[in-house]
Design a protein around this motif. Sequence first.
Motif, PDB file in Angstrom:
ATOM      1  N   ARG A   1       0.826  -1.217   0.000  1.00  0.00           N
ATOM      2  CA  ARG A   1       0.000   0.000   0.000  1.00  0.00           C
ATOM      3  C   ARG A   1       0.858   1.263   0.000  1.00  0.00           C
ATOM      4  O   ARG A   1       0.406   2.316  -0.456  1.00  0.00           O
ATOM      5  CB  ARG A   1      -0.939   0.013   1.210  1.00  0.00           C
ATOM      6  N   ALA A   2       2.084   1.168   0.506  1.00  0.00           N
ATOM      7  CA  ALA A   2       2.975   2.335   0.497  1.00  0.00           C
ATOM      8  C   ALA A   2       3.284   2.748  -0.943  1.00  0.00           C
ATOM      9  O   ALA A   2       3.437   3.935  -1.240  1.00  0.00           O
ATOM     10  CB  ALA A   2       4.256   2.025   1.264  1.00  0.00           C
ATOM     11  N   GLY A   3       3.422   1.756  -1.822  1.00  0.00           N
ATOM     12  CA  GLY A   3       3.553   2.048  -3.244  1.00  0.00           C
ATOM     13  C   GLY A   3       4.897   2.561  -3.710  1.00  0.00           C
ATOM     14  O   GLY A   3       4.982   3.173  -4.782  1.00  0.00           O
ATOM     15  N   ILE A   4       5.954   2.325  -2.926  1.00  0.00           N
ATOM     16  CA  ILE A   4       7.275   2.785  -3.380  1.00  0.00           C
ATOM     17  C   ILE A   4       8.281   1.621  -3.436  1.00  0.00           C
ATOM     18  O   ILE A   4       9.479   1.814  -3.292  1.00  0.00           O
ATOM     19  CB  ILE A   4       7.827   3.915  -2.480  1.00  0.00           C
ATOM     20  N   GLY A   5       7.760   0.422  -3.682  1.00  0.00           N
ATOM     21  CA  GLY A   5       8.637  -0.740  -3.828  1.00  0.00           C
ATOM     22  C   GLY A   5       8.450  -1.745  -2.712  1.00  0.00           C
ATOM     23  O   GLY A   5       8.244  -1.367  -1.561  1.00  0.00           O
TER      24      GLY A   5
END
Length: 236
Positions: A39-43
């Motif tokens: 959910r953080a969406g940066i890897g």
Amino acid sequence: MAHHAREAEVIDTGSLKRRWITYVIGIYILTMGISLAIRAGIGISPQSSLTRTMTLVYKPLSQGTYNFILELFMLLLTYLVARKDFRLKSFASLIPAFVLATCLDLNLMLTRSIVFQAYFEKFSLLVFADALLAFGLFLMIRANLVLMPIDMFVNTLFRRTGLKWGDIKTSFDCTLLVISAAIGFALLGGPKFIREGTFMNAILVGQYIKLYFFLFHRIKTAIASHYRRSLEHRPY
């Protein structure tokens, strides 16, 4: 499950029931960490990036399902490498693998409303997610029960080759990362889910686990010291 002497220090040798409870809780916390990292969406981690990428290639199957398929494939590879040393009890590793797959899909569903726009919020969420993931791994190490097929495969290579366990694990993770990127380039127009967070995961999870080992040792020492002082001051 312990690979090093420092891991052996935290192993729970108590009742089997308590250890299984610890193990399942560890799996749940680990999958919550994976879900929040997504959910953080940066890897995300190499293993998660591969299974997550596959959900874009063929959407009807969930990430938990792809994760279980990967574990099943790793069990097959373990058999091919181990051969005569392979035991039927190794199939028991599919039980926690199934529990992990189920918990992963559950937690992905529970966290689907989490959407952050600001980079600082995404970064903070990933740091927290890696802390959860590492704590889940710590609890699973402490329970010292069944190895997941992926860990079993790495351990089998370790015994067969004599190479350092850490080197084999790093090579394995890099292989998953390359496969994930290759699938992304071939079918999705570019690699997906491989960003700075992927490399953060590789660094942070290990450091968090070291921190948990340190804290466990300090707490255990403090409790033992308090118990000794209590005995010394007990009236006779």
